[in-house]
Scaffold this motif. Structure first.
Motif, PDB file in Angstrom:
ATOM      1  N   ARG A  26     -11.060 -21.776 -36.234  1.00 55.27           N
ATOM      2  CA  ARG A  26     -11.646 -20.936 -35.187  1.00 55.27           C
ATOM      3  C   ARG A  26     -10.620 -19.904 -34.735  1.00 55.27           C
ATOM      4  NH1 ARG A  26     -10.036 -22.077 -29.949  1.00 55.27           N
ATOM      5  NH2 ARG A  26      -8.849 -23.990 -29.629  1.00 55.27           N
ATOM      6  N   TRP A  27     -11.121 -18.908 -33.992  1.00 57.03           N
ATOM      7  CA  TRP A  27     -10.267 -17.893 -33.380  1.00 57.03           C
ATOM      8  C   TRP A  27      -9.915 -18.327 -31.959  1.00 57.03           C
ATOM      9  CZ3 TRP A  27      -8.682 -13.340 -35.860  1.00 57.03           C
ATOM     10  CH2 TRP A  27      -9.319 -13.047 -37.074  1.00 57.03           C
ATOM     11  N   SER A  28      -8.721 -17.930 -31.500  1.00 58.71           N
ATOM     12  CA  SER A  28      -8.296 -18.302 -30.149  1.00 58.71           C
ATOM     13  C   SER A  28      -7.632 -17.108 -29.472  1.00 58.71           C
ATOM     14  CB  SER A  28      -7.324 -19.485 -30.207  1.00 58.71           C
ATOM     15  OG  SER A  28      -6.874 -19.826 -28.910  1.00 58.71           O
ATOM     16  N   PHE A  29      -8.008 -16.849 -28.229  1.00 58.48           N
ATOM     17  CA  PHE A  29      -7.412 -15.743 -27.482  1.00 58.48           C
ATOM     18  C   PHE A  29      -6.006 -16.111 -27.008  1.00 58.48           C
ATOM     19  CE2 PHE A  29     -10.493 -12.378 -26.924  1.00 58.48           C
ATOM     20  CZ  PHE A  29     -11.678 -12.977 -27.287  1.00 58.48           C
ATOM     21  N   TYR A  30      -5.123 -15.126 -27.052  1.00 63.43           N
ATOM     22  CA  TYR A  30      -3.740 -15.282 -26.590  1.00 63.43           C
ATOM     23  C   TYR A  30      -3.480 -14.133 -25.619  1.00 63.43           C
ATOM     24  CZ  TYR A  30       1.324 -16.087 -26.827  1.00 63.43           C
ATOM     25  OH  TYR A  30       2.645 -16.356 -26.515  1.00 63.43           O
ATOM     26  N   THR A  31      -3.274 -14.466 -24.338  1.00 65.02           N
ATOM     27  CA  THR A  31      -3.215 -13.456 -23.289  1.00 65.02           C
ATOM     28  C   THR A  31      -1.816 -13.331 -22.695  1.00 65.02           C
ATOM     29  OG1 THR A  31      -3.752 -15.016 -21.524  1.00 65.02           O
ATOM     30  CG2 THR A  31      -5.603 -14.035 -22.733  1.00 65.02           C
ATOM     31  N   LEU A  32      -1.713 -12.439 -21.723  1.00 70.52           N
ATOM     32  CA  LEU A  32      -0.446 -12.255 -21.007  1.00 70.52           C
ATOM     33  C   LEU A  32      -0.001 -13.554 -20.350  1.00 70.52           C
ATOM     34  CD1 LEU A  32       1.774 -10.422 -19.781  1.00 70.52           C
ATOM     35  CD2 LEU A  32       0.177  -9.874 -17.941  1.00 70.52           C
ATOM     36  N   LEU A  83      -4.381 -10.776 -27.635  1.00 71.95           N
ATOM     37  CA  LEU A  83      -4.536 -11.063 -29.061  1.00 71.95           C
ATOM     38  C   LEU A  83      -5.647 -12.082 -29.261  1.00 71.95           C
ATOM     39  CD1 LEU A  83      -0.800 -11.438 -30.205  1.00 71.95           C
ATOM     40  CD2 LEU A  83      -2.153  -9.356 -29.903  1.00 71.95           C
ATOM     41  N   VAL A  84      -6.243 -12.056 -30.458  1.00 73.70           N
ATOM     42  CA  VAL A  84      -7.164 -13.104 -30.893  1.00 73.70           C
ATOM     43  C   VAL A  84      -6.620 -13.603 -32.220  1.00 73.70           C
ATOM     44  CG1 VAL A  84      -9.567 -13.738 -31.187  1.00 73.70           C
ATOM     45  CG2 VAL A  84      -9.003 -11.666 -29.956  1.00 73.70           C
ATOM     46  N   MET A  85      -6.166 -14.838 -32.250  1.00 66.94           N
ATOM     47  CA  MET A  85      -5.444 -15.357 -33.403  1.00 66.94           C
ATOM     48  C   MET A  85      -6.273 -16.395 -34.155  1.00 66.94           C
ATOM     49  SD  MET A  85      -1.767 -15.762 -31.461  1.00 66.94           S
ATOM     50  CE  MET A  85      -0.769 -15.620 -32.936  1.00 66.94           C
ATOM     51  N   PRO A  86      -6.328 -16.313 -35.486  1.00 68.09           N
ATOM     52  CA  PRO A  86      -7.030 -17.336 -36.266  1.00 68.09           C
ATOM     53  C   PRO A  86      -6.209 -18.627 -36.337  1.00 68.09           C
ATOM     54  CG  PRO A  86      -6.024 -15.726 -37.728  1.00 68.09           C
ATOM     55  CD  PRO A  86      -5.776 -15.240 -36.332  1.00 68.09           C
ATOM     56  N   VAL A 131     -16.766 -14.211 -31.683  1.00 74.32           N
ATOM     57  CA  VAL A 131     -15.732 -13.509 -30.904  1.00 74.32           C
ATOM     58  C   VAL A 131     -16.196 -12.112 -30.472  1.00 74.32           C
ATOM     59  CG1 VAL A 131     -13.343 -12.705 -30.849  1.00 74.32           C
ATOM     60  CG2 VAL A 131     -13.920 -14.786 -32.098  1.00 74.32           C
ATOM     61  N   SER A 132     -16.347 -11.216 -31.419  1.00 76.33           N
ATOM     62  CA  SER A 132     -16.608  -9.820 -31.066  1.00 76.33           C
ATOM     63  C   SER A 132     -18.062  -9.568 -30.673  1.00 76.33           C
ATOM     64  CB  SER A 132     -16.231  -8.903 -32.227  1.00 76.33           C
ATOM     65  OG  SER A 132     -17.079  -9.117 -33.342  1.00 76.33           O
ATOM     66  N   LEU A 133     -18.994 -10.288 -31.309  1.00 81.48           N
ATOM     67  CA  LEU A 133     -20.423 -10.116 -31.041  1.00 81.48           C
ATOM     68  C   LEU A 133     -20.809  -8.639 -31.192  1.00 81.48           C
ATOM     69  CD1 LEU A 133     -20.685 -12.565 -28.000  1.00 81.48           C
ATOM     70  CD2 LEU A 133     -20.987 -13.052 -30.429  1.00 81.48           C
ATOM     71  N   THR A 134     -21.266  -8.001 -30.122  1.00 83.05           N
ATOM     72  CA  THR A 134     -21.698  -6.598 -30.236  1.00 83.05           C
ATOM     73  C   THR A 134     -20.643  -5.601 -29.759  1.00 83.05           C
ATOM     74  OG1 THR A 134     -22.751  -6.662 -28.051  1.00 83.05           O
ATOM     75  CG2 THR A 134     -24.119  -7.235 -29.958  1.00 83.05           C
ATOM     76  N   ASP A 135     -19.481  -6.092 -29.351  1.00 77.51           N
ATOM     77  CA  ASP A 135     -18.413  -5.179 -28.943  1.00 77.51           C
ATOM     78  C   ASP A 135     -17.944  -4.360 -30.143  1.00 77.51           C
ATOM     79  OD1 ASP A 135     -18.407  -5.950 -26.322  1.00 77.51           O
ATOM     80  OD2 ASP A 135     -16.835  -7.450 -26.554  1.00 77.51           O
ATOM     81  N   PRO A 136     -17.484  -3.129 -29.915  1.00 71.68           N
ATOM     82  CA  PRO A 136     -17.011  -2.307 -31.039  1.00 71.68           C
ATOM     83  C   PRO A 136     -15.785  -2.920 -31.708  1.00 71.68           C
ATOM     84  CG  PRO A 136     -16.518  -1.256 -28.935  1.00 71.68           C
ATOM     85  CD  PRO A 136     -17.423  -2.406 -28.638  1.00 71.68           C
ATOM     86  N   VAL A 137     -15.753  -2.834 -33.036  1.00 70.44           N
ATOM     87  CA  VAL A 137     -14.642  -3.357 -33.836  1.00 70.44           C
ATOM     88  C   VAL A 137     -14.133  -2.237 -34.741  1.00 70.44           C
ATOM     89  CG1 VAL A 137     -13.902  -5.069 -35.538  1.00 70.44           C
ATOM     90  CG2 VAL A 137     -15.638  -5.683 -33.828  1.00 70.44           C
TER      91      VAL A 137
END
Length: 414
Positions: A274-280, A265-268, A157-163
């Protein structure tokens, strides 16, 4: 586009008529053939470009073809998913125009929504990790659950993006428990754990969690007497003002009130692991309303996971369908309650519930609304690219330590 095809058809027919009109043994010369083929190729290319501009264009970057549309939908703009399928601008389209390398978005003439989607995609993304919920397996505290979820999160999910990780501070729930004693009353707390290994000294569970995240180059924020939800809401507002977009990693429904074009959101998903994105778009498809109404809706329906009772326990016929209809009509909970105080807004049982339990709804609003006034400021170093070289070893060491601890406890019981 139809005119282009008619032109090509006429041209091919003229070639055929010219060929038949020549007396044998006349044959086309090489130059004549090349000339006619070149003209035909130009016509075909222009026709394909015209088709692409109407139908969303083939994307040479990803080798994915645009979806087909019926004739009545040829003027429909391309989907946001198609437009944002690649972070590169080369070979992409905006409003039916092909973007060339180093193309300035300000020069693109097209649909405003389409251009906005491209701009949003180009914004850098910051992840907020709500640590507490992923440390539970159901209602049971579990460090194994934490290790598994962050392993998937960092690698997929996040890879190298800041967390930025956020943890509840000591006494975090007291503020809301004073208003509602049942608030998160069923949650079991982590207790100190002991490893029998000489390599692992006695430590508290959250210290181990914090150490693991720090080794993975993730800053950990923990403020005394403050819930992680309020800290995240405060920091999200600051990060948005700095021009970033945000993804909040959490199963907590409280964060749905923050969803907008720049916040998702990113929901487990435990069943799918797995994680799943939840958008507008997901929210609007699910509730048929704007996320700005989410808080008002949940104040009526309550939140069983957090121990916040809904009106359906007091008035059984008052459910999701009725609440959604009322909030859509009046815009917010406060507008609804004010309207119900001076006139009839629904059926008798609805009217009675709104007037009789107005204080109940307003209390729920205070409990469920996320605060944005926590005294904290986002640090510039938190927004840097995250280095991932320690992830695998750190998480592997954590899992080994947990397995060793579990084995020691089992031997002790024997």
């Amino acid at each position: 586009m139809q005119g282009r095809f008619l032109c090509m058809k006429w041209f091919l027919e003229s070639i055929e008529r010219g060929r038949r009109s020549q007396r044998p043994p006349y044959r086309w010369t090489g130059d004549e053939v090349c000339s006619r083929v070149n003209v035909m190729m130009v016509v075909v290319l222009e026709a394909r470009i015209a088709m692409g501009m109407c139908m969303g264009v083939h994307n040479p970057t990803t080798l994915r073809s645009a979806p087909s549309f019926r004739r009545t939908k040829l003027r429909a703009r391309p989907s946001a998913a198609l437009i944002a399928s690649s972070s590169r601008t080369e070979g992409r389209t905006v409003g039916g125009l092909l973007l060339q390398p180093k193309h300035d978005l300000n020069e693109v003439k097209g649909d405003d929504d389409t251009v906005n989607n491209i701009i949003i995609k180009k914004k850098k993304r910051v992840f907020f990790l709500d640590v507490n919920p992923i440390c539970y397996d159901g209602s049971t505290p579990s460090l194994h659950s934490f290790a598994q979820w962050i392993s998937l999160f960092f690698s997929e999910v996040s890879l190298t993006d800041p967390v930025i990780a956020v943890i509840d501070g000591e006494g975090a729930h007291e503020y809301r428990k004073q208003m509602l004693p049942s608030y998160k009353a069923h949650r079991r707390k982590f207790s100190p754990w002991v490893s029998e290994s000489a390599k692992a000294p006695i430590r508290r569970s959250y210290q181990l969690i914090s150490d693991t995240l720090t080794k993975c180059n993730v800053p950990v924020v923990k403020i005394p007497a403050q819930e992680a939800d309020d800290v995240v809401a405060t920091l999200v507002e600051q990060v948005l003002e700095m021009g970033y977009r945000v993804a909040i990693a959490s199963p907590d429904k409280d964060f749905k009130q923050l969803i907008c074009q720049d916040v998702q959101l990113v929901m487990p998903l435990p069943d799918l692991k797995r994680w799943s994105f939840y958008t507008l778009n997901h929210y609007i498809a699910q509730y048929k309303c704007d996320p700005l109404s989410d808080l008002s809706l949940r104040c009526i329906l309550g939140d069983e996971a957090d121990g916040v009772p809904g009106i359906q326990h007091l008035v059984p016929g008052f459910g999701m369908k009725t609440a959604l209809k009322l909030i859509k009509k009046h815009g917010s909970l406060e507008n609804l309650l004010k309207a119900a105080a001076v006139r009839t807004v629904g059926k008798p049982y609805v009217q009675d519930a709104l007037t009789k339990y107005a204080s109940h709804f307003r209390r729920n609003y205070e409990v469920l609304s996320l605060r944005r006034d926590v005294k904290i400021r986002v640090q510039e170093e938190w927004l840097h690219k995250r280095h991932t070289e320690n992830d695998s070893e750190t998480i592997s060491n954590l899992l080994d330590l947990l397995r060793e601890t579990r084995s020691s406890k089992m031997l002790k019981r024997v």
